[in-house]
Design a protein around this motif. Structure first.
Motif, PDB file in Angstrom:
ATOM      1  N   GLY A 150       0.799  -1.225   0.000  1.00 58.17           N
ATOM      2  CA  GLY A 150       0.000   0.000   0.000  1.00 58.17           C
ATOM      3  C   GLY A 150       0.824   1.262   0.000  1.00 58.17           C
ATOM      4  O   GLY A 150       1.751   1.432  -0.804  1.00 58.17           O
ATOM      5  N   ASP A 151       0.491   2.179   0.913  1.00 58.10           N
ATOM      6  CA  ASP A 151       1.198   3.464   1.004  1.00 58.10           C
ATOM      7  C   ASP A 151       2.668   3.270   1.351  1.00 58.10           C
ATOM      8  O   ASP A 151       3.529   4.036   0.905  1.00 58.10           O
ATOM      9  CB  ASP A 151       0.541   4.364   2.054  1.00 58.10           C
ATOM     10  N   ASP A 152       2.957   2.261   2.172  1.00 57.72           N
ATOM     11  CA  ASP A 152       4.355   1.974   2.536  1.00 57.72           C
ATOM     12  C   ASP A 152       5.170   1.651   1.287  1.00 57.72           C
ATOM     13  O   ASP A 152       6.309   2.118   1.138  1.00 57.72           O
ATOM     14  CB  ASP A 152       4.422   0.780   3.494  1.00 57.72           C
ATOM     15  N   LEU A 153       4.590   0.873   0.389  1.00 58.82           N
ATOM     16  CA  LEU A 153       5.283   0.499  -0.845  1.00 58.82           C
ATOM     17  C   LEU A 153       5.500   1.716  -1.736  1.00 58.82           C
ATOM     18  O   LEU A 153       6.581   1.880  -2.324  1.00 58.82           O
ATOM     19  CB  LEU A 153       4.477  -0.569  -1.593  1.00 58.82           C
ATOM     20  N   GLN A 154       4.511   2.567  -1.836  1.00 57.99           N
ATOM     21  CA  GLN A 154       4.646   3.763  -2.663  1.00 57.99           C
ATOM     22  C   GLN A 154       5.737   4.693  -2.108  1.00 57.99           C
ATOM     23  O   GLN A 154       6.517   5.271  -2.870  1.00 57.99           O
ATOM     24  CB  GLN A 154       3.314   4.510  -2.751  1.00 57.99           C
ATOM     25  N   ARG A 155       5.773   4.819  -0.790  1.00 60.93           N
ATOM     26  CA  ARG A 155       6.823   5.651  -0.180  1.00 60.93           C
ATOM     27  C   ARG A 155       8.214   5.059  -0.459  1.00 60.93           C
ATOM     28  O   ARG A 155       9.151   5.788  -0.773  1.00 60.93           O
ATOM     29  CB  ARG A 155       6.607   5.763   1.329  1.00 60.93           C
TER      30      ARG A 155
END
Length: 327
Positions: A150-155
């Motif tokens: 999710g957002d962790d991967l995008q960051r």
């Protein structure tokens, strides 16, 4: 900060070992070629023979056209390369290999220390950073996204792209990185990947834990006998091409640390020397723990990269333990 004679000798000994190793490797490759390619050694012997004969004739007083010898040697070299290629070897298979092609493992280019020698000095003087060992397990080829979602991967992907751009534009763009996030999300790994790539490109890198950096400065700042030593340390810290400060916030923070941190960030900015800071602190905590002027330097001069996700180190330790228990 100067090397002792013993430290200098240790570095020069590593170069001797490198040259010896590469000579042994070359001799092994030669034996392999001689055994597998009929006629190759004869061509090599012929090159030596005509060179010796030409030299003897010159010494005896004959006036000879050196271009004839150059042409003969070039033709023999062409034939040898052709034999190598036809037998499945690369045409440079019998060229001497070097760990550093710039200085050919001597440590010097002319009378100047090679970049590899300068990095060995850094490693010898600041061995508490342990950067060489860290780089063995942290490089861009080992990047794994499986721990992020999710957002962790995008960051993480955004931070990775920024880190790669930092390396690729290092010679042309002055940049600094501030990598922050919770424990074990890959901050040190990412900065070590950057360090590894820049070391391979011949840049000088000093990697310190925050506590290690300020302990070193304190050790020498409060001993009047070490003033010359301290000047050398500051010179290295302010002038190395990349300084990495890991785990900012784990040191015992006081007025000395805040003052030294500001001086370091300010001096390196004035000299346009890149810095990477890793921390578990939030931006708000950085402002509270240190000072507004340090926070201002970071906010205005650094690219802010936030990483989030699970504690990867903890996950790996659990996986290792489960594997051992299973066995």
């Amino acid at each position: 900060m100067a090397l002792t004679n013993a430290q200098f000798d240790e570095i020069m000994h590593t170069y001797e070992e490198m040259r010896s190793l590469h000579r042994q490797e070359l001799e092994e490759r030669k034996r392999s070629v001689y055994e597998s390619i009929p006629g190759y050694k004869e061509l090599e012997d012929k090159s030596s023979t005509i060179s010796v004969d030409f030299g003897k004739r010159l010494l005896s007083g004959e006036r000879l056209d050196r271009s004839i010898l150059r042409h003969q040697l070039a033709e023999l070299a062409r034939q040898k390369k052709l034999l190598l290629i036809e037998s499945g070897f690369s045409d440079d298979y019998l060229d001497m290999g070097y760990s550093c092609p710039h200085c050919k493992d001597t440590g010097y280019i002319g009378n100047e220390k090679c970049h590899c020698f300068k990095q060995k000095i850094i490693e010898k003087l600041y061995d508490r950073s342990n950067l060489k060992e860290m780089a063995k397990t942290a490089n861009f080829k080992l990047v794994n996204e499986k721990y992020y979602q999710g957002d962790d991967l995008q960051r993480f992907r955004g931070a990775l792209k920024t880190a790669e751009l930092f390396v690729n534009s290092f010679n042309s763009d002055y940049q600094n990185l501030f990598i922050y996030g919770t424990v074990g999300v890959g901050k040190s790994f990412l900065s070590t990947c950057v360090a590894n790539e820049l070391l391979k490109k011949g840049h000088s890198v000093i990697y310190f834990s925050s506590s290690g950096l300020f302990e070193l400065l304190a050790e020498n700042s409060f001993d009047y006998k070490n003033k010359q030593e301290l000047r050398g340390i500051y010179d290295d810290i302010y002038n190395c091409e990349l300084l990495i400060i890991d785990d900012l916030g784990t040191e015992r923070t006081n007025s000395f640390v805040s003052s030294e941190l500001f001086a370091c960030l300010n001096e390196r900015d004035l000299r346009k020397k890149s810095t990477i800071i890793n921390t578990n602190l939030s931006l708000e905590e950085v402002q509270i723990i240190y000072s507004d002027r340090i926070f201002s330097r970071v906010a205005s001069n650094y690219k802010l990269l936030k990483l989030s996700g699970p504690d990867i180190r903890k996950i790996k330790k659990i996986a290792i333990k489960e594997s051992e228990d299973f066995q």
